[in-house]
Design a protein around this motif. Sequence first.
Motif, short mmCIF file in Angstrom:
data_model
loop_
_atom_site.label_atom_id
_atom_site.label_comp_id
_atom_site.label_asym_id
_atom_site.label_seq_id
_atom_site.Cartn_x
_atom_site.Cartn_y
_atom_site.Cartn_z
N LEU A 28 -9.94 -16.31 -18.37
CA LEU A 28 -9.31 -16.99 -19.54
C LEU A 28 -8.46 -15.76 -20.32
N TRP A 75 -8.37 -27.63 -11.79
CA TRP A 75 -7.55 -27.17 -12.80
C TRP A 75 -6.27 -27.27 -12.28
N LEU A 134 -0.42 -22.34 -27.40
CA LEU A 134 -1.65 -21.49 -27.54
C LEU A 134 -1.64 -19.98 -27.65
N GLU A 168 -17.32 -23.93 -22.16
CA GLU A 168 -16.59 -22.96 -21.17
C GLU A 168 -16.74 -23.72 -19.90
N GLN A 228 -12.58 -26.57 -29.99
CA GLN A 228 -12.94 -25.80 -28.83
C GLN A 228 -14.00 -26.76 -28.04
N TYR A 262 -7.37 -28.12 -22.25
CA TYR A 262 -6.45 -26.99 -21.56
C TYR A 262 -6.81 -25.56 -21.93
N ALA A 263 -6.48 -24.72 -21.36
CA ALA A 263 -6.59 -23.34 -21.36
C ALA A 263 -5.40 -22.30 -20.62
N CYS A 295 -9.52 -19.40 -26.20
CA CYS A 295 -10.54 -20.22 -25.91
C CYS A 295 -10.30 -21.51 -25.09
N TYR A 296 -11.03 -22.37 -24.48
CA TYR A 296 -10.71 -23.88 -23.81
C TYR A 296 -10.59 -24.57 -25.07
N CYS A 297 -9.39 -25.42 -24.88
CA CYS A 297 -9.03 -26.37 -26.02
C CYS A 297 -8.92 -27.71 -25.68
#
Length: 537
Positions: free
Chosen positions: A451, A497, A474, A442, A439, A519-520, A455-457
């Motif tokens: 989002l 992004w 995801l 943010e 994780q 990635y998100a 989560c932000y990966c």
Amino acid sequence: MNKRVSQKKSRKYHFCAVLVLFTALFLLSSSLPASANEDDWDNLTVTLGLENSLVSKDGYTLEALKFDGYGMVLIRVSKNDTILGETVLENNSSGWCYMDSKNLRLKAFNVTDQRTLPMFGSLFSPKVELLFETKKDIEENVILELDLEEDKDEYLLNDEVIVDMELRNTGQVKAEKISLDLDSDGLLVREGCPEKVVLDKGSKKKCELRFKFPEKVKENYNITVNVNWEDDSGKHFLSDDVEIEVSEPLNIYKNAGSEGFSGSPVYVTVSVKNIQERAVNVRLFDLLPETFTLNNSSSLEDVNLTNSSSYLYWEFVLDPEEKKTFSYSISSEQLGAHRVPQAHAYSDLCGQLYTESSDSENIITLYNNISYTPYNNKTLTQVTLASGADLTSYLDNDGYALLDITVENEALGAFVFIPKGTKLSDNQNEPLKAITITQADELALPGSLYLAGKCYCKLGPDGAEFDPFVRLNLGLNNSIEGNFPSIYCYDETNSTWTQLDSTLNENRIFAELTHFSVYAALAEPPTEAELLVKLVN
């Protein structure tokens, strides 16, 4: 006969003399200053006569000495058994009779008067209703209270420091000689407090004190306001202070694979991020677990090893919001559980030194290595591995996947699918040893994106490449409002992004990747639609 006339005249002259004396005493004692405030007096109404001629209150004693029979009475006033004087009170007078430096005042009602005496009244038992008031013991000194309150617990160096100041006069008198002095303890003052203040009783003064941080900073500051004033009792002093704390400049993260085999590599990633808005000089120390040795590093040229090879050391500068990540692999022949020490960073932020450590400790468990021959099992077509697990058994010597491989982080609901025949290379163009899914912090999002995933990966290691691709899958939130989500890739260099071609499948989404980053799953909120209706006759 002449003797009787002489006696009558004598009595008449005597009465006139007494009357004149009463009137003179009344005029001398009946000065009528205006009362400052009716609430400043305690009052008592009593009835006095010749039989019941005394009354006491607050140390004062009143005694009715003589009535003239025409609406006037002579009163003696004492305080603590000391006679203050005598005064004449007239019936139903509109003015007050003040005594004892205006701390006592009297007023008479219904004093016996033979001219208005009722049929059954008697001159032998005259009376007076007396309004007897004493001044309350009011504190004549100024009483002040001061409060300071900061607007945050911790501050970034580009923040404006705002402190609310409130000065209150809780006494009963006006405060006219108040001086204020501000000590900022090195902070630059943008808006200070007034130097002179006047406060009526019960009133208060509020203001905002504003500061900014200097070029060279300290770990904390103490802002102090000193208040000086004078009253009848002399000079007085009051102060209050508030502590301003500077946020520590770094966030440190360390992640290691939780399981491995004896003699096989275990991958470790250390990240350091500057959360302050000024550059920071950093020295990063990372100890190796006992019995482990270093195999390789993603940035060997930046690594300094001690003679005992017990820890790694980096020295670098982080710009505002910049993040650096270091990856390396270690191995050990010792089976069992091994504690992974915390990483430690020593930083210099504008002349102030800080020491910080990674948040959590990891445990690496090593098992007996599994001997194997080159893969030739035609019946096994896929395998699922945990994040950070060893991939060596499932790749050939050139790094090509011998079967379909899924690497997952079950807690994050994220996995990477590697099709059979995909080439996996690290930043040294060697076969990839492991893939980590963790994780990430943010991150700021552009526009109105929000989002939509869990989560932000962060995928690692950095510098890994794939030919032709791997597929990131995801999980999505249970309820999504707005446009269909997409997977976005974060460019750490440009802080931007980039949207990827994505495929939605129920509550999951996937996209093909050729390299690793953060990635998100992001989406646009719903847009308002306007319905235009045209009525035609």
